[in-house]
Design a protein around this motif. Structure first.
Motif, mmCIF file in Angstrom:
data_model
loop_
_atom_site.group_PDB
_atom_site.id
_atom_site.type_symbol
_atom_site.label_atom_id
_atom_site.label_comp_id
_atom_site.label_asym_id
_atom_site.label_seq_id
_atom_site.Cartn_x
_atom_site.Cartn_y
_atom_site.Cartn_z
ATOM 1 N N GLU A 125 60.167 12.798 75.683
ATOM 2 C CA GLU A 125 59.770 14.207 75.646
ATOM 3 C C GLU A 125 58.407 14.410 74.988
ATOM 4 O O GLU A 125 57.584 15.191 75.466
ATOM 5 N N ALA A 126 58.139 13.692 73.902
ATOM 6 C CA ALA A 126 56.844 13.831 73.234
ATOM 7 C C ALA A 126 55.710 13.364 74.144
ATOM 8 O O ALA A 126 54.650 14.001 74.212
ATOM 9 N N ALA A 127 55.936 12.263 74.860
ATOM 10 C CA ALA A 127 54.924 11.767 75.794
ATOM 11 C C ALA A 127 54.738 12.732 76.956
ATOM 12 O O ALA A 127 53.624 12.899 77.468
ATOM 13 N N ALA A 128 55.808 13.394 77.377
ATOM 14 C CA ALA A 128 55.723 14.369 78.462
ATOM 15 C C ALA A 128 54.860 15.559 78.053
ATOM 16 O O ALA A 128 54.008 16.022 78.824
ATOM 17 N N HIS A 137 44.555 26.056 65.337
ATOM 18 C CA HIS A 137 45.985 26.180 65.562
ATOM 19 C C HIS A 137 46.718 25.313 64.560
ATOM 20 O O HIS A 137 46.195 24.300 64.093
ATOM 21 N N TYR A 138 47.952 25.693 64.241
ATOM 22 C CA TYR A 138 48.783 24.908 63.341
ATOM 23 C C TYR A 138 49.777 24.090 64.164
ATOM 24 O O TYR A 138 50.455 24.624 65.045
ATOM 25 N N ASP A 139 49.862 22.807 63.860
ATOM 26 C CA ASP A 139 50.772 21.910 64.567
ATOM 27 C C ASP A 139 52.155 21.984 63.917
ATOM 28 O O ASP A 139 52.322 21.647 62.734
ATOM 29 N N LEU A 140 53.142 22.446 64.672
ATOM 30 C CA LEU A 140 54.516 22.575 64.174
ATOM 31 C C LEU A 140 55.446 21.596 64.895
ATOM 32 O O LEU A 140 56.622 21.877 65.094
ATOM 33 N N ALA A 141 54.891 20.441 65.292
ATOM 34 C CA ALA A 141 55.667 19.463 66.053
ATOM 35 C C ALA A 141 56.866 18.943 65.272
ATOM 36 O O ALA A 141 57.850 18.487 65.876
ATOM 37 N N LYS A 142 56.807 19.004 63.936
ATOM 38 C CA LYS A 142 57.950 18.557 63.143
ATOM 39 C C LYS A 142 59.135 19.501 63.301
ATOM 40 O O LYS A 142 60.291 19.116 63.108
ATOM 41 N N THR A 143 58.839 20.765 63.633
ATOM 42 C CA THR A 143 59.897 21.745 63.866
ATOM 43 C C THR A 143 60.479 21.587 65.258
ATOM 44 O O THR A 143 61.694 21.571 65.451
ATOM 45 N N GLY A 166 55.961 19.699 70.558
ATOM 46 C CA GLY A 166 54.959 20.484 71.273
ATOM 47 C C GLY A 166 54.685 21.856 70.714
ATOM 48 O O GLY A 166 53.833 22.581 71.235
ATOM 49 N N LEU A 167 55.367 22.254 69.643
ATOM 50 C CA LEU A 167 55.225 23.610 69.109
ATOM 51 C C LEU A 167 53.947 23.753 68.289
ATOM 52 O O LEU A 167 53.590 22.882 67.494
ATOM 53 N N ARG A 168 53.254 24.893 68.520
ATOM 54 C CA ARG A 168 52.045 25.219 67.774
ATOM 55 C C ARG A 168 52.068 26.696 67.377
ATOM 56 O O ARG A 168 52.813 27.488 67.954
ATOM 57 N N LYS A 169 51.204 27.035 66.418
ATOM 58 C CA LYS A 169 51.068 28.419 65.990
ATOM 59 C C LYS A 169 49.598 28.781 65.970
ATOM 60 O O LYS A 169 48.771 28.044 65.423
ATOM 61 N N CYS A 170 49.275 29.901 66.568
ATOM 62 C CA CYS A 170 47.886 30.344 66.663
ATOM 63 C C CYS A 170 47.430 30.936 65.333
ATOM 64 O O CYS A 170 48.132 31.760 64.728
ATOM 65 N N ALA A 171 46.256 30.533 64.883
ATOM 66 C CA ALA A 171 45.719 31.043 63.620
ATOM 67 C C ALA A 171 45.187 32.465 63.765
ATOM 68 O O ALA A 171 44.996 33.163 62.764
ATOM 69 N N GLU A 172 44.965 32.918 64.997
ATOM 70 C CA GLU A 172 44.426 34.266 65.223
ATOM 71 C C GLU A 172 45.550 35.296 65.345
ATOM 72 O O GLU A 172 45.628 36.236 64.564
ATOM 73 N N CYS A 173 46.408 35.135 66.365
ATOM 74 C CA CYS A 173 47.445 36.140 66.610
ATOM 75 C C CYS A 173 48.758 35.814 65.897
ATOM 76 O O CYS A 173 49.694 36.623 65.922
#
Length: 301
Positions: free
Chosen positions: A12-15, A39-45, A48-55
């Motif tokens: 899944e991570a490679a996908a 952007h903030y990398d939330l892959a530990k959660t 592929g999850l990220r969080k935008c620093a703007e919105c």
């Protein structure tokens, strides 16, 4: 080693990394606000999850694509995309559900989402600089609610244009073959400098005068090639389309036919004869997933 042994077909991570490399070649882009900066990398959660620093909204590469809100793992999506792109005449939903080990309903919906990604929406006129454009129609299945009659009147009608110079096809579902229906389609999809090549069907005669030339072959008189004028290229396209629809898919409702046409157009326009092999074809299909959302309700409407 098999092509299907590649990591992104099983991990899944490679996908996620594979799809991100195709959709975000310059780095992550927030689908909510378009931010390409921090952007903030939330892959530990979640992978592929990220969080935008703007919105301040969370997202993955799935958001804003045909994969959004799907519970199927992304690596299985990539397997499905590859299989449908590598099969010249398509893969049935029953075959896909057995291979991917998902329900038939899920496989059916996945394939329609992939077909939606294959729709190019290309509007550039065909036949520029005096190129030859072959135009013909074919008939398949049965129009909803129409009784069986002689000839093609009860069948669904498909109109296809093939640019002989660029070797690209463009197909659409039409309700009838009246000149008033056909003429606007040809005006929108063909350059005025194009040379039109058709059979002797009457619905092409008047509109043919609006282009640089209109060559006609009379199949009723066993006339198939007159100099450069013929419809053999488009007949070759129809032969693959018919074999796929009758031999693989077997049945198609009119509300879905435009997506099946998008599938066959895509594979024809990205075929091996043009130097596009299976893996590159699958990558091109993936590059078209953005901005296209298809829900089960709208797909089955």
């Amino acid at each position: 080693m098999s092509v299907l042994s590649k990591p992104f077909f099983h991990d899944e991570a490679a996908a996620f990394a594979h799809v991100e490399a195709i959709l975000w070649p310059k780095g992550p882009v927030c689908p909510h606000c378009g931010n390409m900066g921090k952007h903030y990398d939330l892959a530990k959660t979640r992978i592929g999850l990220r969080k935008c620093a703007e919105c301040r909204k969370q997202f993955t590469v799935r958001v804003g694509t045909v994969f959004e809100s799907s519970h199927v793992e992304l690596h299985k999506w990539l397997q499905a995309v590859y299989l449908i792109c590598a099969s010249k005449k398509g893969v049935s939903a029953h075959q896909m559900h057995r291979i991917l080990e998902v329900t038939y309903k899920t496989a059916w919906f996945m394939m329609h989402r992939i077909r939606e990604a294959m729709r190019s929406g290309e509007l550039a006129p065909m036949g520029g600089e005096g190129g030859i454009v072959e135009v013909d129609e074919t008939f398949i299945g049965r129009e909803p609610g129409k009784p069986v009659r002689r000839a093609y009147h009860h069948k669904m009608k498909v109109l296809t244009l093939v640019d002989r110079e660029t070797k690209q096809a463009r197909s659409m579902v039409v309700d009838d073959l009246k000149p008033a229906t056909i003429a606007p389609i040809l005006r929108e999809n063909m350059s005025k400098e194009a040379r039109l090549a058709t059979d002797e069907a009457g619905h092409y005669l008047h509109i043919g005068r609006e282009f640089a030339d209109h060559g006609v072959v009379r199949h009723g008189k066993e006339e198939y090639v007159v100099g450069e004028v013929h419809t053999n290229t488009i007949e070759g396209y129809f032969s693959i389309f018919k074999r796929g629809m009758k031999g693989v898919y077997q049945h198609c409702g009119k509300q879905h036919l435009h997506r099946y046409l998008a599938e066959f157009d895509f594979r024809y326009n990205n075929r091996s004869a043009l130097g596009v092999e299976d893996q590159q074809r699958a990558s091109r299909a993936l590059s078209g997933i953005s901005g296209k959302r298809l829900t089960y309700r709208s797909a089955n409407a």
